[in-house]
Enzyme design. Structure first.
Site, short mmCIF file in Angstrom:
data_model
loop_
_atom_site.label_atom_id
_atom_site.label_comp_id
_atom_site.label_asym_id
_atom_site.label_seq_id
_atom_site.Cartn_x
_atom_site.Cartn_y
_atom_site.Cartn_z
N CYS A 90 19.41 4.71 -12.61
CA CYS A 90 20.41 5.94 -12.22
C CYS A 90 20.91 6.64 -13.72
O CYS A 90 20.89 5.92 -14.98
CB CYS A 90 21.73 5.37 -11.64
SG CYS A 90 21.35 4.68 -9.94
N GLY B 270 16.55 9.06 -12.53
CA GLY B 270 16.50 8.95 -11.01
C GLY B 270 16.18 10.08 -10.10
O GLY B 270 16.47 11.16 -10.30
N ASN C 99 25.69 3.36 -12.83
CA ASN C 99 24.49 2.95 -13.17
C ASN C 99 24.62 1.68 -13.31
O ASN C 99 25.48 1.34 -14.44
CB ASN C 99 24.16 3.83 -14.52
CG ASN C 99 22.75 3.44 -15.17
OD1 ASN C 99 22.80 3.65 -16.27
ND2 ASN C 99 22.01 2.71 -14.41
N GLY C 100 23.58 0.79 -12.91
CA GLY C 100 23.56 -0.54 -13.18
C GLY C 100 23.55 -1.07 -11.90
O GLY C 100 23.06 -0.67 -10.59
N TYR D 100 10.76 2.03 -22.37
CA TYR D 100 10.35 2.66 -21.27
C TYR D 100 11.11 3.72 -20.89
O TYR D 100 11.07 4.72 -20.47
CB TYR D 100 9.50 1.79 -20.32
CG TYR D 100 9.28 2.81 -19.13
CD1 TYR D 100 7.95 3.61 -18.91
CD2 TYR D 100 10.26 2.72 -17.90
CE1 TYR D 100 7.88 4.40 -17.73
CE2 TYR D 100 9.96 3.60 -16.89
CZ TYR D 100 8.79 4.20 -16.50
OH TYR D 100 8.63 4.86 -15.49
N ASP E 277 -0.06 1.51 -23.74
CA ASP E 277 0.86 1.96 -22.87
C ASP E 277 2.04 0.97 -23.07
O ASP E 277 1.96 0.00 -23.84
CB ASP E 277 0.33 1.59 -21.33
CG ASP E 277 1.22 2.41 -20.29
OD1 ASP E 277 2.32 3.12 -20.78
OD2 ASP E 277 0.81 2.20 -19.08
N CYS F 84 19.37 -7.63 -23.86
CA CYS F 84 18.76 -8.21 -22.79
C CYS F 84 17.39 -8.36 -22.68
O CYS F 84 16.89 -7.15 -22.71
CB CYS F 84 19.60 -7.81 -21.42
SG CYS F 84 18.74 -8.47 -19.77
N CYS G 50 13.41 -9.57 -18.50
CA CYS G 50 12.34 -9.30 -17.63
C CYS G 50 10.78 -9.77 -18.44
O CYS G 50 9.93 -10.00 -17.83
CB CYS G 50 12.02 -7.75 -17.37
SG CYS G 50 12.57 -6.53 -18.64
P1 AMP Z 1 1.19 -0.70 -12.86
O1 AMP Z 1 0.09 0.25 -12.77
O2 AMP Z 1 2.06 -1.16 -11.77
O3 AMP Z 1 0.98 -1.63 -13.86
O4 AMP Z 1 2.20 0.41 -13.69
C1 AMP Z 1 2.17 0.56 -14.96
C2 AMP Z 1 2.75 1.81 -15.24
O5 AMP Z 1 4.13 1.95 -14.89
C3 AMP Z 1 3.23 2.06 -16.83
O6 AMP Z 1 2.53 3.20 -17.36
C4 AMP Z 1 4.74 2.01 -17.08
O7 AMP Z 1 5.05 3.06 -17.94
C5 AMP Z 1 5.08 2.33 -15.73
N1 AMP Z 1 6.40 1.62 -15.55
C6 AMP Z 1 6.87 0.61 -16.07
N2 AMP Z 1 8.01 -0.04 -15.54
C7 AMP Z 1 8.51 0.69 -14.52
C8 AMP Z 1 9.50 1.17 -13.43
N3 AMP Z 1 10.23 0.10 -13.58
N4 AMP Z 1 9.17 1.82 -12.93
C9 AMP Z 1 8.48 2.88 -12.66
N5 AMP Z 1 7.42 2.91 -13.55
C10 AMP Z 1 7.28 1.77 -14.53
#
Ligand code: AMP
Length: 488
Positions: free
Chosen positions: A2, A28, A102-103, A242, A345, A462, A465
């Site tokens: 958010c 968001g 946000n959180g 990211y 990526d 943190c 993940c």
């Molecule tokens: P996937 O195909 O599910 O492995 O998605 C990978 C892509 O999702 C990468 O290009 C990331 O930049 C992006 N990504 C990483 N974390 C998130 C997230 N929490 N929400 C949406 N996109 C994400």
């Protein structure tokens, strides 16, 4: 996931909040809302969709008042419904209050159960509503003390804004998990999740809200309280990898420079002989620049991203190969044909996009495809406000790097190590500090830099993940007693 924005004491409060939210749209995209206070009453408008769609000019014109807070939202807790959209605004026995959060609270379900036992009726399933009820139940006299009282009972991540009858209050949890910054537009205070949103309205950055700090803006100006127990500093490092905008600076660290350093570290750890290095746009671009600089591999835009993919589109009736991913990304064949390609990526979540990208690059003529990820394997869900799927859906929680490599069909796949990631972001902060020391002559630790309270593992971040080391316990609660009558 958010974003929040607020302004206190400007004749164009709603318009400026609209612009601030627009600059935070990446945080968001499911719903947006603004609440204003004209000194007599609060006016709220919320809707599903992007800021630009939720607030046509006639709607904005009805949001009267010199004080406003706003919110853009992805659902992390509570599902994607209008009634969960924020800000939440209520009238209660002692006045009115609106909250934008946000959180994610980690003990919200347990508190909700207790409140329901006392007769509280909840309107939404959002964890933020728990705070509203705790404020209403508090026996403190002053509103800031009621907010402090409420927040001292919750655990988890919160960077939030409250609009009250006579003030705006900005608060950041003691761990400082999500960002929150204070700016100034002339003499008018503004607060936002990311300081980059100040640029659009010509406001200047003043400082971060410190972890555990509560800042009150009212007609007497700005004052600060520290009503909570202190905790080790634990900023979410995924914001740098990211989530935040690359043109943001969070807690004294440039997100863009941090991402470039992640790319440099990735090249040092897992560089490979190749003809070109290409990003998965947009989030992979700065890391790819860093990788290219470090490895001296030429940078190319081998994939082009469409920025016009809306929430809904007309799907073709006959099946088209790779339609879903092509809608967003398309290869530049001439830069790929016959080449050994490194593709960078920021993360792999389920692995489905990466698999399609590899196929697309090979179809476009790439001779070799080497995937490089500028963070470690994502194995654990986030309980502090990033929308991640369940553990089962995270490919790295049940597959080795080599198995993921086989699944996405790349020639090689490598991830940046946890130590490499932490060092890359930490060194970005250090080099900023050195720069500012040089500029200031000696030890000039600038006011905008947040004091770091490292915990036992020495990290102010943190990284749950990737490591599964959660700084705050998550307490899910199975019992939901009230019926859901109003799902829309
Ligand atoms: P996937 O195909 O599910 O492995 O998605 C990978 C892509 O999702 C990468 O290009 C990331 O930049 C992006 N990504 C990483 N974390 C998130 C997230 N929490 N929400 C949406 N996109 C994400």
């Amino acid at each position: 996931m958010c974003g929040v924005f607020g302004i206190y004491g400007h004749s164009e409060a709603a318009n400026l909040t609209y612009l601030g939210l627009h600059a935070l749209q990446h945080r968001g995209q499911e719903s947006a809302g603004i609440v204003t206070n004209d000194g007599e009453r609060m006016t709220l408008h919320r809707g599903m969709g992007h800021v630009i769609d939720v607030f046509p000019s006639d709607t904005l014109a009805k949001l009267n008042g010199e004080h406003a807070i706003g919110h853009v939202r992805y659902s992390t807790a509570g599902g994607s419904f209008l009634k969960n959209a924020q800000p939440l605004a209520v009238d209660y026995a002692r006045g009115s209050i609106a909250i934008a959060h946000n959180g994610n609270l980690t003990n919200a379900a347990a508190i909700r159960e207790k409140l329901e036992d006392r007769g509280a009726i909840f309107q939404s399933v959002s964890d933020t509503e728990v705070i509203v009820h705790l404020v209403a139940f508090s026996r403190q006299r002053e509103v800031e003390d009621r907010v402090a009282d409420a927040l001292s009972q919750v655990e988890g991540a919160y960077s939030l804004l409250c609009l009250t009858d006579h003030s705006m209050i900005a608060v950041r949890d003691p761990y400082g998990i999500r960002p929150l910054a204070i700016g100034r537009l002339g003499d008018v205070p503004v607060v936002a999740s990311e300081p980059t949103s100040f640029d659009l309205i010509d406001a200047e950055f003043v400082r971060e809200v410190e972890p555990g700090e509560m800042v009150i803006f009212d007609e007497d100006g700005m004052r600060s309280m520290r009503p909570f127990k202190t905790a080790p500093r634990k900023a979410c490092i995924f914001e740098y990898v990211y989530f935040a905008r690359p043109d943001s600076n969070l807690d004294g660290v440039s997100v863009y420079e941090a991402r470039k350093n992640l790319g440099r570290a990735l090249s040092k750890e897992h560089g490979i002989d190749a003809d070109v290095v290409i990003p998965v746009p947009d989030s992979g671009v700065p890391a790819t620049i860093g990788y290219s600089e470090e490895s001296k591999t030429p940078f190319e835009m081998g994939l082009v991203r469409s920025h016009y993919v809306g929430r809904t589109f007309i799907e073709p009736q006959q099946s088209i190969r790779h339609f879903g991913v092509r809608l967003k990304l398309n290869p530049v064949s001439d830069t790929l044909k016959g080449k050994r390609v490194v593709v960078v990526d920021d993360s792999i979540v389920r692995g489905t996009t990466s698999r399609k990208i590899v196929k697309m690059l090979r179809d476009a003529g790439a001779k070799e495809v080497h995937f490089r990820i500028s963070s470690p394997p994502t194995q654990w869900p986030c309980y502090y406000g990033i929308d991640t799927p369940t553990r089962k859906e995270l490919i790295a929680s049940s597959h080795s790097v080599e198995e993921i490599n086989q699944y996405i069909t790349s020639d090689t796949l490598e991830y940046l190590s946890l130590e490499g990631m932490l060092e890359a972001v930490t060194s970005t902060r250090r080099s900023r500090q050195n720069d500012s020391n040089d500029k200031n002559g000696s030890n000039g630790a600038k006011k905008s830099l947040t004091v770091v309270n490292p915990d036992a593992d020495g990290s102010p971040f943190c990284h749950a993940c990737w490591s599964g080391e959660y700084p705050i316990e998550f307490r899910p609660h199975p019992r939901t007693r009230q019926m859901r009558l109003l799902d829309t």
